[in-house]
Design an enzyme around this catalytic site. Structure first.
Site, PDB file in Angstrom:
ATOM      1  N   GLY A   1       6.021  -1.077   5.453  1.00 53.69           N
ATOM      2  CA  GLY A   1       6.464   0.337   5.739  1.00 53.69           C
ATOM      3  C   GLY A   1       7.126   0.171   4.390  1.00 53.69           C
ATOM      4  N   CYS A   2       7.658  -1.622   4.155  1.00 52.73           N
ATOM      5  CA  CYS A   2       8.012  -1.396   2.352  1.00 52.73           C
ATOM      6  C   CYS A   2       7.193  -0.971   1.617  1.00 52.73           C
ATOM      7  CB  CYS A   2       8.351  -2.968   2.028  1.00 52.73           C
ATOM      8  SG  CYS A   2       9.770  -3.781   3.742  1.00 52.73           S
TER       9      CYS A   2
END
Length: 149
Positions: free
Chosen positions: A43-44
């Site tokens: 996600g990051c």
């Protein structure tokens, strides 16, 4: 957590290159500060790469970008280099910025509760006033969320 109308907290942090970044550097500029849980996670990575891919559009609108997580400088450097990030990311191991912005909170994941960084972006105008808080970050379309602000 900071909210719309709050002022940009004064801070000093260390970026991916081990250099000091002072909040005064952003005086008179629009700034988006995005907090992410951990470098090099799916996600990051999606979020940082989306911001990288739309960096020129954000700059054209006058935005400076600053990423923050509790990862050490070495991890931030690896993340920044691997994905060719054109903006600074702060290694906030002591959670000074994370606490000032109020994003260290109780989280729930797969039935487990723990303290961690809540993925959040704060957008500040040229006067250092918060004009937008994005707490439902779309990692693959985050630049558009900032630009639509």
């Amino acid at each position: 957590m900071l909210k719309i109308g709050d002022k940009l907290p004064e801070f000093e942090g260390i970026n991916q290159d081990g250099e000091a970044i002072d909040s005064k550097k952003f005086n008179g500029k629009k700034l988006a500060v995005f907090f992410y849980p951990k470098a090099n996670t799916p996600g990051c990575t999606a979020e940082a790469c989306n911001l990288r891919d739309h960096y020129s559009e954000l700059q054209d609108q006058g935005f400076q970008l600053l990423g923050v997580s509790a990862d050490p400088v070495k991890s931030q450097k690896s993340f920044s280099t691997k994905y060719e990030l054109p903006f600074d990311i702060i290694a906030d191991e002591n959670r000074d910025l994370i606490e000032k912005f109020g994003v260290w909170q109780l989280k729930k994941f797969m039935g487990r509760e723990f303290m961690g960084i809540v993925r959040t972006t704060f957008v500040f105008d040229e006067n250092g006033t918060c004009i937008q808080v994005i707490d439902k970050v779309k990692t693959k379309d985050h630049a558009a969320q900032i630009l639509e602000g």
